[in-house]
Design a protein around this motif. Structure first.
Motif, short mmCIF file in Angstrom:
data_model
loop_
_atom_site.label_atom_id
_atom_site.label_comp_id
_atom_site.label_asym_id
_atom_site.label_seq_id
_atom_site.Cartn_x
_atom_site.Cartn_y
_atom_site.Cartn_z
N ILE A 248 4.20 -11.92 -3.87
CA ILE A 248 5.07 -11.25 -2.90
C ILE A 248 4.25 -10.75 -1.71
O ILE A 248 4.67 -10.86 -0.54
N THR A 249 3.07 -10.21 -2.00
CA THR A 249 2.20 -9.73 -0.92
C THR A 249 1.82 -10.87 0.02
O THR A 249 1.85 -10.73 1.25
N ALA A 250 1.46 -12.00 -0.56
CA ALA A 250 1.07 -13.16 0.27
C ALA A 250 2.24 -13.66 1.11
O ALA A 250 2.08 -13.96 2.30
N LYS A 251 3.42 -13.74 0.49
CA LYS A 251 4.60 -14.21 1.24
C LYS A 251 4.97 -13.24 2.35
O LYS A 251 5.33 -13.66 3.46
N SER A 252 4.90 -11.94 2.06
CA SER A 252 5.23 -10.94 3.07
C SER A 252 4.26 -11.01 4.25
O SER A 252 4.67 -10.93 5.42
N TYR A 253 2.98 -11.19 3.93
CA TYR A 253 1.99 -11.27 5.01
C TYR A 253 2.17 -12.55 5.82
O TYR A 253 2.03 -12.56 7.06
N ASN A 254 2.48 -13.65 5.15
CA ASN A 254 2.72 -14.91 5.86
C ASN A 254 3.92 -14.79 6.79
O ASN A 254 3.91 -15.31 7.92
N LEU A 255 4.95 -14.10 6.32
CA LEU A 255 6.14 -13.89 7.16
C LEU A 255 5.79 -13.02 8.37
O LEU A 255 6.27 -13.29 9.49
N TYR A 256 4.94 -12.04 8.16
CA TYR A 256 4.49 -11.21 9.28
C TYR A 256 3.74 -12.05 10.31
O TYR A 256 3.98 -11.93 11.53
N CYS A 257 2.87 -12.92 9.85
CA CYS A 257 2.09 -13.77 10.75
C CYS A 257 3.01 -14.73 11.52
O CYS A 257 2.82 -14.98 12.73
N LEU B 281 4.70 -5.88 8.16
CA LEU B 281 3.32 -5.49 7.90
C LEU B 281 3.28 -4.21 7.07
O LEU B 281 2.46 -4.08 6.15
N GLU B 282 4.16 -3.27 7.38
CA GLU B 282 4.22 -2.02 6.60
C GLU B 282 4.64 -2.28 5.17
O GLU B 282 4.10 -1.70 4.22
N ILE B 283 5.61 -3.18 5.00
CA ILE B 283 6.03 -3.54 3.64
C ILE B 283 4.88 -4.18 2.87
O ILE B 283 4.64 -3.88 1.69
N THR B 284 4.14 -5.06 3.58
CA THR B 284 2.99 -5.71 2.93
C THR B 284 1.95 -4.68 2.49
O THR B 284 1.40 -4.77 1.39
N GLN B 285 1.70 -3.70 3.34
CA GLN B 285 0.74 -2.65 3.00
C GLN B 285 1.22 -1.83 1.81
O GLN B 285 0.43 -1.45 0.93
N GLN B 286 2.51 -1.51 1.77
CA GLN B 286 3.06 -0.73 0.65
C GLN B 286 2.97 -1.52 -0.66
O GLN B 286 2.65 -0.96 -1.71
N ILE B 287 3.28 -2.82 -0.56
CA ILE B 287 3.17 -3.65 -1.77
C ILE B 287 1.72 -3.69 -2.25
O ILE B 287 1.44 -3.66 -3.46
N LYS C 108 -2.59 -1.96 -6.15
CA LYS C 108 -3.80 -1.22 -6.52
C LYS C 108 -3.51 -0.21 -7.63
O LYS C 108 -4.31 -0.05 -8.56
N ASP C 109 -2.35 0.48 -7.52
CA ASP C 109 -1.98 1.42 -8.58
C ASP C 109 -1.77 0.70 -9.91
O ASP C 109 -2.18 1.18 -10.98
N SER C 110 -1.14 -0.46 -9.84
CA SER C 110 -0.91 -1.25 -11.06
C SER C 110 -2.23 -1.71 -11.66
O SER C 110 -2.39 -1.75 -12.89
N GLN C 111 -3.20 -2.04 -10.80
CA GLN C 111 -4.51 -2.46 -11.29
C GLN C 111 -5.20 -1.32 -12.03
O GLN C 111 -5.86 -1.54 -13.06
N ARG C 112 -5.08 -0.10 -11.52
CA ARG C 112 -5.68 1.05 -12.20
C ARG C 112 -5.04 1.27 -13.57
O ARG C 112 -5.72 1.54 -14.56
N ILE C 113 -3.70 1.19 -13.59
CA ILE C 113 -2.99 1.35 -14.87
C ILE C 113 -3.40 0.25 -15.85
O ILE C 113 -3.65 0.51 -17.03
N LEU C 114 -3.47 -0.97 -15.34
CA LEU C 114 -3.84 -2.10 -16.19
C LEU C 114 -5.24 -1.93 -16.76
O LEU C 114 -5.49 -2.22 -17.94
#
Length: 428
Positions: free
Chosen positions: A217-226, A241-247, A252-258
């Motif tokens: 989703i992050t990659a698709k959102s950033y591609n759409l921004y570009c 771009l803001e949505i991409t940053q939030q995702i 990162k939070d999920s990575q910490r939990i994982l």
């Protein structure tokens, strides 16, 4: 330190009083009351074995003094004409017995745990015999009598052996009972850890899947921004771009939990279980689950193969889901059979239940996320993640799962095939 001293003193006093009382249950092998054999020495030995942290010599002195005082007070109550001197002379030899006995136990105290029960019995029999001899020797000096009646040496020796081995046997029984209690508690904790580990494994597995989805989703959102940037739609690109940053922050939070969950469910630091132990754990936990649902469910195990595996958590998760689903599918009473065998290079797990079965048109959907045929009394559907969970785990090991359902025979079977090399001990 003061509390420890007080606790130790209370224990010694408790032993002394108990030994003094037990000593009144007695027999007199010789004529008169001058020498008697009671339960006091057996009680003293048993309590010393059970409370090895107590100072033996100190305990022996307190016990000896307490026995002397107790017997003199007994004479005071029962005798018409009581004389303190006569009573003390009469019972002082018993005091010597407990002191000598304590010294003997102190000599072998460091080796008590290492000695075989038969050898320990011989040692304590010798200590008991010697203590009796000192008691008789003291009586011979006090009352000017022969050291020991003729022909009674063997009787004292036999009594010492019987009394010693009886006490050691009783102590061993108590120790075995304590070990069983500890083992049961350890087994209970092990089962709790396995339940937690199985649950954590499922959560880790699905967070990993979510991480992949978030990455996409992050990659698709950033591609759409570009694309919006390059096409001149800058006023619309900024929100993407803001949505991409939030995702990305969610990722990162999920990575910490994982990372934290993976530490708790790390299979490499875990021990191994056999397939039989895995199945037995699943059966036991689901017996309890069926009882909670007020159902009478019998479970049979057919273990045609068995080996040790460090991948028991995924197996527990797979079998746990399949068997709990089987329990839920059974109406009031029924049978669940868990069969494990090896076929060629695969380990096969089969869970069969006598529930109502699954409709033919539902078979293609049964492993899809969110699909369920189970509804509660209010008509609310179950979450439907169990079988899709099983499908994903089995697939991650390069295995496969299929369903066989026969409405006429009232049988439903889930057949899981996993590569044996991926499960056996030492496989990564």
């Amino acid at each position: 330190m003061q509390h420890r001293f007080k606790s130790e003193s209370m224990r010694i006093i408790f032993i002394a009083i108990l030994v003094a009382i037990a000593g009144e249950f007695k027999v007199t092998p010789f004529n008169g009351e001058l020498f008697r054999i009671g339960l006091g020495s057996s009680t003293f030995l048993l309590l010393l074995l059970l409370m090895r942290q107590l100072p033996v010599i100190k305990t022996g002195i307190v016990v000896a003094a307490t026995v002397l005082i107790f017997r003199m007070l007994s004479d005071l109550v029962t005798m018409d004409q009581f004389d303190w001197l006569v009573s003390s002379r009469k019972h002082c030899s018993a005091m010597l017995y407990y002191m000598v006995f304590a010294v003997g136990i102190r000599l072998i105290q460091q080796r008590l745990e290492k000695l075989h029960p038969l050898v320990l019995g011989i040692c304590i029999s010798v200590i008991d015999f010697v203590s009796n001899e000192f008691e008789l020797l003291a009586r011979s000096f006090v009352f000017h009598q022969p050291f020991i009646p003729s022909g009674q040496w063997m009787l004292i020796a036999v009594i010492a052996v019987i009394r010693s081995y009886f006490t050691i046997g009783l102590y061993s029984s108590i120790t075995v009972s304590q070990m069983r209690i500890v083992h049961a508690e350890q087994q209970k904790r092990m089962e709790q850890m396995l339940s937690i580990g199985s649950g954590l494994y499922g959560e880790v597995f699905y967070i990993k899947k979510s991480m992949d989805a978030i990455e996409q989703i992050t990659a698709k959102s950033y591609n759409l921004y570009c694309q919006l940037q390059s096409s001149g739609g800058k006023e619309f690109s900024r929100p993407f771009l803001e949505i991409t940053q939030q995702i990305h922050e969610v990722k990162k939070d999920s990575q910490r939990i994982l990372a934290g969950l993976m530490k708790l469910s790390d299979r490499e630091t875990a021990s191994e279980l056999t397939l039989t132990e895995v199945v037995q754990f699943v059966v036991k936990s689901n017996y309890e689950y069926s009882a909670m649902l007020n159902k009478e469910v019998r479970m049979l195990e057919e273990m045609l193969t068995d080996y040790t595996t460090s991948h028991y958590i995924p197996l527990l998760t797979v079998l746990g889901n399949l068997v709990s689903n089987a329990v839920e599918s059974i109406d009031r009473q029924g049978l669940i059979v868990i069969k494990v065998f090896e076929y060629r290079s695969e380990t096969v797990l089969v869970v069969t239940d006598t529930g109502p079965g699954i409709n033919e048109h539902d078979k293609d959907m049964i492993f899809k996320p969110g699909f369920t045929t189970k509804f509660n009394q209010e008509g609310v559907a179950a979450t439907g993640i169990g079988l899709s969970h099983v499908w994903d785990i089995v697939s991650s090991y390069g295995g496969e799962i299929r369903l066989e359902s026969d409405h006429k025979a009232f049988e439903t079977s889930f057949i899981v095939r996993l590569p044996t090399v991926a499960l056996k001990k030492g496989a990564s």
